[in-house]
Design a protein around this motif. Sequence first.
Motif, PDB file in Angstrom:
ATOM      1  N   ALA A 179       0.833  -1.208   0.000  1.00  0.00           N
ATOM      2  CA  ALA A 179       0.000   0.000   0.000  1.00  0.00           C
ATOM      3  C   ALA A 179       0.869   1.260   0.000  1.00  0.00           C
ATOM      4  O   ALA A 179       0.575   2.227  -0.722  1.00  0.00           O
ATOM      5  N   ILE A 180       1.948   1.245   0.776  1.00  0.00           N
ATOM      6  CA  ILE A 180       2.850   2.405   0.812  1.00  0.00           C
ATOM      7  C   ILE A 180       3.471   2.636  -0.555  1.00  0.00           C
ATOM      8  O   ILE A 180       3.465   3.745  -1.084  1.00  0.00           O
ATOM      9  N   GLN A 181       4.033   1.592  -1.135  1.00  0.00           N
ATOM     10  CA  GLN A 181       4.731   1.771  -2.413  1.00  0.00           C
ATOM     11  C   GLN A 181       3.774   2.050  -3.563  1.00  0.00           C
ATOM     12  O   GLN A 181       4.203   2.507  -4.619  1.00  0.00           O
ATOM     13  N   ASN A 182       2.483   1.795  -3.374  1.00  0.00           N
ATOM     14  CA  ASN A 182       1.500   2.084  -4.415  1.00  0.00           C
ATOM     15  C   ASN A 182       0.906   3.483  -4.321  1.00  0.00           C
ATOM     16  O   ASN A 182       0.068   3.847  -5.138  1.00  0.00           O
ATOM     17  N   ILE A 183       1.320   4.256  -3.343  1.00  0.00           N
ATOM     18  CA  ILE A 183       0.924   5.664  -3.296  1.00  0.00           C
ATOM     19  C   ILE A 183       1.514   6.319  -4.533  1.00  0.00           C
ATOM     20  O   ILE A 183       2.664   6.075  -4.890  1.00  0.00           O
ATOM     21  N   SER A 184       0.741   7.138  -5.194  1.00  0.00           N
ATOM     22  CA  SER A 184       1.122   7.627  -6.523  1.00  0.00           C
ATOM     23  C   SER A 184       2.497   8.280  -6.575  1.00  0.00           C
ATOM     24  O   SER A 184       3.251   8.068  -7.523  1.00  0.00           O
ATOM     25  N   VAL A 185       2.852   9.067  -5.565  1.00  0.00           N
ATOM     26  CA  VAL A 185       4.156   9.728  -5.602  1.00  0.00           C
ATOM     27  C   VAL A 185       5.290   8.711  -5.600  1.00  0.00           C
ATOM     28  O   VAL A 185       6.306   8.885  -6.286  1.00  0.00           O
ATOM     29  N   PHE A 186       5.113   7.598  -4.879  1.00  0.00           N
ATOM     30  CA  PHE A 186       6.163   6.586  -4.824  1.00  0.00           C
ATOM     31  C   PHE A 186       6.175   5.715  -6.077  1.00  0.00           C
ATOM     32  O   PHE A 186       7.240   5.289  -6.524  1.00  0.00           O
ATOM     33  N   THR A 187       5.003   5.481  -6.655  1.00  0.00           N
ATOM     34  CA  THR A 187       4.940   4.764  -7.931  1.00  0.00           C
ATOM     35  C   THR A 187       5.612   5.593  -9.016  1.00  0.00           C
ATOM     36  O   THR A 187       6.400   5.069  -9.815  1.00  0.00           O
ATOM     37  N   ASP A 188       5.314   6.888  -9.051  1.00  0.00           N
ATOM     38  CA  ASP A 188       5.938   7.780 -10.032  1.00  0.00           C
ATOM     39  C   ASP A 188       7.453   7.837  -9.835  1.00  0.00           C
ATOM     40  O   ASP A 188       8.214   7.808 -10.805  1.00  0.00           O
ATOM     41  N   MET A 205      13.941  10.775 -11.701  1.00  0.00           N
ATOM     42  CA  MET A 205      13.692  11.160 -10.315  1.00  0.00           C
ATOM     43  C   MET A 205      14.332  10.195  -9.316  1.00  0.00           C
ATOM     44  O   MET A 205      14.934  10.632  -8.336  1.00  0.00           O
ATOM     45  N   TYR A 206      14.195   8.899  -9.541  1.00  0.00           N
ATOM     46  CA  TYR A 206      14.788   7.938  -8.609  1.00  0.00           C
ATOM     47  C   TYR A 206      16.308   8.105  -8.542  1.00  0.00           C
ATOM     48  O   TYR A 206      16.869   8.221  -7.442  1.00  0.00           O
ATOM     49  N   PRO A 207      17.005   8.162  -9.685  1.00  0.00           N
ATOM     50  CA  PRO A 207      18.461   8.380  -9.615  1.00  0.00           C
ATOM     51  C   PRO A 207      18.832   9.730  -8.980  1.00  0.00           C
ATOM     52  O   PRO A 207      19.827   9.827  -8.255  1.00  0.00           O
ATOM     53  N   CYS A 256      15.658  11.495   2.106  1.00  0.00           N
ATOM     54  CA  CYS A 256      15.746  10.812   0.804  1.00  0.00           C
ATOM     55  C   CYS A 256      15.680   9.298   0.988  1.00  0.00           C
ATOM     56  O   CYS A 256      15.060   8.597   0.185  1.00  0.00           O
ATOM     57  N   GLY A 257      16.304   8.794   2.051  1.00  0.00           N
ATOM     58  CA  GLY A 257      16.270   7.356   2.324  1.00  0.00           C
ATOM     59  C   GLY A 257      14.857   6.843   2.557  1.00  0.00           C
ATOM     60  O   GLY A 257      14.492   5.769   2.066  1.00  0.00           O
ATOM     61  N   VAL A 258      14.064   7.598   3.286  1.00  0.00           N
ATOM     62  CA  VAL A 258      12.671   7.195   3.522  1.00  0.00           C
ATOM     63  C   VAL A 258      11.901   7.167   2.202  1.00  0.00           C
ATOM     64  O   VAL A 258      11.139   6.234   1.937  1.00  0.00           O
ATOM     65  N   MET A 259      12.123   8.167   1.367  1.00  0.00           N
ATOM     66  CA  MET A 259      11.422   8.182   0.069  1.00  0.00           C
ATOM     67  C   MET A 259      11.867   7.021  -0.824  1.00  0.00           C
ATOM     68  O   MET A 259      11.051   6.405  -1.507  1.00  0.00           O
ATOM     69  N   LEU A 260      13.165   6.721  -0.813  1.00  0.00           N
ATOM     70  CA  LEU A 260      13.660   5.582  -1.590  1.00  0.00           C
ATOM     71  C   LEU A 260      13.041   4.291  -1.072  1.00  0.00           C
ATOM     72  O   LEU A 260      12.616   3.434  -1.855  1.00  0.00           O
ATOM     73  N   PHE A 261      12.986   4.147   0.249  1.00  0.00           N
ATOM     74  CA  PHE A 261      12.366   2.957   0.836  1.00  0.00           C
ATOM     75  C   PHE A 261      10.905   2.849   0.425  1.00  0.00           C
ATOM     76  O   PHE A 261      10.444   1.787   0.006  1.00  0.00           O
ATOM     77  N   CYS A 262      10.169   3.932   0.561  1.00  0.00           N
ATOM     78  CA  CYS A 262       8.738   3.895   0.256  1.00  0.00           C
ATOM     79  C   CYS A 262       8.467   3.565  -1.208  1.00  0.00           C
ATOM     80  O   CYS A 262       7.428   2.986  -1.525  1.00  0.00           O
ATOM     81  N   SER A 263       9.390   3.885  -2.086  1.00  0.00           N
ATOM     82  CA  SER A 263       9.160   3.591  -3.499  1.00  0.00           C
ATOM     83  C   SER A 263       9.357   2.112  -3.830  1.00  0.00           C
ATOM     84  O   SER A 263       8.830   1.634  -4.829  1.00  0.00           O
ATOM     85  N   PHE A 268       5.797  -5.364  -7.830  1.00  0.00           N
ATOM     86  CA  PHE A 268       6.297  -4.617  -8.979  1.00  0.00           C
ATOM     87  C   PHE A 268       7.525  -5.286  -9.597  1.00  0.00           C
ATOM     88  O   PHE A 268       8.308  -4.646 -10.275  1.00  0.00           O
ATOM     89  N   ALA A 269       7.706  -6.579  -9.389  1.00  0.00           N
ATOM     90  CA  ALA A 269       8.897  -7.280  -9.885  1.00  0.00           C
ATOM     91  C   ALA A 269       9.034  -7.165 -11.399  1.00  0.00           C
ATOM     92  O   ALA A 269      10.140  -7.136 -11.922  1.00  0.00           O
ATOM     93  N   GLY A 270       7.942  -7.086 -12.115  1.00  0.00           N
ATOM     94  CA  GLY A 270       8.020  -6.932 -13.563  1.00  0.00           C
ATOM     95  C   GLY A 270       8.762  -5.670 -13.946  1.00  0.00           C
ATOM     96  O   GLY A 270       9.552  -5.662 -14.884  1.00  0.00           O
ATOM     97  N   LEU A 271       8.568  -4.600 -13.193  1.00  0.00           N
ATOM     98  CA  LEU A 271       9.292  -3.361 -13.467  1.00  0.00           C
ATOM     99  C   LEU A 271      10.777  -3.520 -13.162  1.00  0.00           C
ATOM    100  O   LEU A 271      11.624  -3.018 -13.881  1.00  0.00           O
ATOM    101  N   LEU A 272      11.076  -4.233 -12.078  1.00  0.00           N
ATOM    102  CA  LEU A 272      12.471  -4.396 -11.690  1.00  0.00           C
ATOM    103  C   LEU A 272      13.244  -5.274 -12.667  1.00  0.00           C
ATOM    104  O   LEU A 272      14.411  -5.061 -12.916  1.00  0.00           O
ATOM    105  N   HIS A 273      12.587  -6.286 -13.194  1.00  0.00           N
ATOM    106  CA  HIS A 273      13.273  -7.270 -14.029  1.00  0.00           C
ATOM    107  C   HIS A 273      12.928  -7.149 -15.512  1.00  0.00           C
ATOM    108  O   HIS A 273      13.197  -8.053 -16.276  1.00  0.00           O
TER     109      HIS A 273
END
Length: 179
Positions: free
Chosen positions: A7-16, A23-25, A80-87, A168-173
């Motif tokens: 649920a956390i990682q599916n919040i739109s800001v973290f999905t984006d 943005m992630y890099p 930044c670490g919290v945001m990276l974790f949440c994504s 979201f493994a499909g995105l990762l791999h």
Amino acid sequence: MIPILIAIQNISVFTDLRSSAYMYPALLALHLAGISLFGGLILITDLRILGAAMKSFSIADVIERTRNLKRIGLVFAAGCGVMLFCSKAEAYYYNDFFRAKVVLFALVAIHAVLFKSSIYNQPESIEGNPSLMSKARAAAWVSLVLWTCILIAGRGIGYIAAPFGLHFAGLLHGGVNAL
């Protein structure tokens, strides 16, 4: 726990954030810059307490002059670490290096509780008091070991791929649904 992480990682800001090529890099770079500032100043402080660096400055001067910059570095690194974790919360949950890093942060918090009032909040008293100086040196060694382990664990996080089958493994791999 997993449903909460999903649920956390599916919040739109973290999905984006997770799916952005830029943005992630960029956030990761800010995280590393914060770590560099914070960690570098901790290293300087610990080495001064141990008598291995900046001997022309008193311990109190080094602690006091680096305090605000350490706080700025900590805010950047932690924020930044919290945001990276949440994504990528679900993937980090399964990452042993991430788990080790969390445990090490808990030990750093205990270190802070044990030594803040007796050493870091009264740095002017350290150099004239042999008992306090011994305690400060012990705190510096513990700090160096803990932060070195945190840096190693942090580097390890990036080298452990998330297992297949995650939300979201499909995105990762590069799976079928990868964008």
